[in-house]
Enzyme design. Structure first.
Site, PDB file in Angstrom:
ATOM      1  CB  THR A   1      -0.966   0.017   1.209  1.00  0.00           C
ATOM      2  OG1 THR A   1      -0.221   0.208   2.416  1.00  0.00           O
ATOM      3  CG2 THR A   1      -1.781  -1.265   1.292  1.00  0.00           C
ATOM      4  N   GLY A   2       0.488   2.233  -0.782  1.00  0.00           N
ATOM      5  CA  GLY A   2       1.323   3.431  -0.910  1.00  0.00           C
ATOM      6  C   GLY A   2       2.603   3.093  -1.655  1.00  0.00           C
ATOM      7  N   GLY A   3       2.440   2.585  -2.874  1.00  0.00           N
ATOM      8  CA  GLY A   3       3.612   2.139  -3.645  1.00  0.00           C
ATOM      9  C   GLY A   3       4.027   3.093  -4.739  1.00  0.00           C
TER      10      GLY A   3
ATOM     11  CB  SER B   1       6.448   8.415  -3.982  1.00  0.00           C
ATOM     12  OG  SER B   1       5.783   8.708  -2.779  1.00  0.00           O
ATOM     13  N   GLY B   2       8.567   6.975  -2.506  1.00  0.00           N
ATOM     14  CA  GLY B   2       9.261   6.689  -1.254  1.00  0.00           C
ATOM     15  C   GLY B   2       9.564   5.216  -1.014  1.00  0.00           C
TER      16      GLY B   2
ATOM     17  N   GLY C   1       7.587   2.675  -0.287  1.00  0.00           N
ATOM     18  CA  GLY C   1       6.710   1.715  -0.971  1.00  0.00           C
ATOM     19  C   GLY C   1       7.202   1.452  -2.385  1.00  0.00           C
TER      20      GLY C   1
ATOM     21  CB  SER D   1       7.591   6.266  12.620  1.00  0.00           C
ATOM     22  OG  SER D   1       8.462   7.365  12.789  1.00  0.00           O
TER      23      SER D   1
ATOM     24  CE1 TYR E   1       3.468   9.734  10.458  1.00  0.00           C
ATOM     25  CE2 TYR E   1       5.378  10.036  11.879  1.00  0.00           C
ATOM     26  CZ  TYR E   1       4.809   9.506  10.735  1.00  0.00           C
ATOM     27  OH  TYR E   1       5.575   8.745   9.883  1.00  0.00           O
TER      28      TYR E   1
END
Ligand SMILES: NC(=O)c1ccc[n+]([C@@H]2O[C@H](COP(=O)([O-])OP(=O)(O)OC[C@H]3O[C@@H](n4cnc5c(N)ncnc54)[C@H](OP(=O)(O)O)[C@@H]3O)[C@@H](O)[C@H]2O)c1
Length: 251
Positions: free
Chosen positions: A11-13, A15-16, A18, A136, A149
């Site tokens: 999931t969230g692939g 950028s960054g 992912g 994180s 966060y």
């Protein structure tokens, strides 16, 4: 299980971390499905990744999208070996400035998004499969402006343990990666101005033992390891990828 035999959902692939993880699996011949919020970005990324890449438009902060995820995956594959729950971003503000909207937005994407992604995908994960959640290092100490966060990522950290307990019977391993400061697009979505971002980066860099931010590929390598047979007895824990920041600075 070799990488080339694997079907991976990230999931969230787009950028960054992912995207770096998608690249790593694709290079080794895996089938990789990425998610992101926008059709154009998904199309562009799937084209860039090439053979073996598939995309699904799905917003991890939206329950309607989350509830459709399993059916969307089934249109591409009948099973998943590896799930990397990575979609997310940070918004940072002092306690007095946090609005209910800010709070709900982060908890929706990071907490509800992570939980219901796993719920949707779990029935498709084969025995011997692996789930990796992205937490994180901000959970390890008190960082100003990160109350919401950090709390949301602490909830994700908690899921690693509870989901590991439940998934052991299915022979599915659950672990996490806990990145420190990684050079991705994350800053652009924080609500900070370009000047503030530059100031933050300048202030943070000298506090990192290697005097540099981490590269998304360095996180991707850890995700690939946790997904591999080499990590067959690693379960319910996290790998910290922060260049020693949290241990050495004690924060
Ligand atoms: N960078 C760091 O220093 C750091 C450190 C610790 C943890 N993290 C965590 O690492 C994860 C990845 O972030 P990154 O640093 O790689 O940032 P990034 O480059 O901004 O990538 C974020 C990815 O998540 C996707 N995304 C964001 N919101 C989404 C949503 N609601 N639904 C679906 N996809 C969504 C983005 O895709 P679209 O924009 O195309 O939707 C993008 O593919 C996040 O969970 C972040 O909190 C980052």
């Amino acid at each position: 299980m070799d990488k080339q035999d694997k079907t991976v959902l990230i999931t969230g692939g787009t950028s960054g971390m992912g995207l770096a993880t998608a690249r790593a699996f694709i290079q080794d011949g895996a089938e990789v499905i990425i998610t992101g919020r926008h059709q154009d970005t998904i199309n562009k990324t799937v084209n860039e990744l090439g053979t073996g890449a598939h995309g699904i438009v799905s917003d991890a902060g939206n329950m309607l999208d989350l509830n459709m995820l399993q059916e969307q995956i089934k249109e591409i594959t009948s099973y998943v070996d590896i799930l990397f729950v990575n979609a997310g971003y940070g918004k940072f503000a002092p306690v007095e400035a946090v609005t209910e909207e800010h709070f709900d937005e982060l908890f929706n994407v990071l907490v509800k998004g992570t939980f219901f992604t796993v719920q949707q995908v779990l029935p498709l994960i084969k025995e011997g499969g692996a789930i990796i959640l992205n937490t994180s290092v901000v959970t390890e100490a008190g960082f100003s402006n990160m109350s919401v966060y950090s709390a949301a990522k602490s909830a994700v950290q908690s899921f690693i343990k509870t989901m590991a307990a439940e998934c052991a019977a299915k022979n599915i391993r659950v672990n996490g990666v806990s990145p420190g400061y990684i050079d991705t697009n994350i800053w652009e979505k924080t609500g900070l101005s370009a000047e503030q971002i530059e100031g933050q980066i300048e202030a943070i860099t000298p506090t990192i033992p290697f005097n540099r931010f981490g590269d998304p590929d360095e996180v991707a390598e850890a995700v690939c390891f946790l997904a591999s047979d080499e990590a067959s007895y690693i379960h319910g824990t996290e790998i910290v990828i922060d260049g020693g920041y949290s241990e050495i600075n004690g924060s």
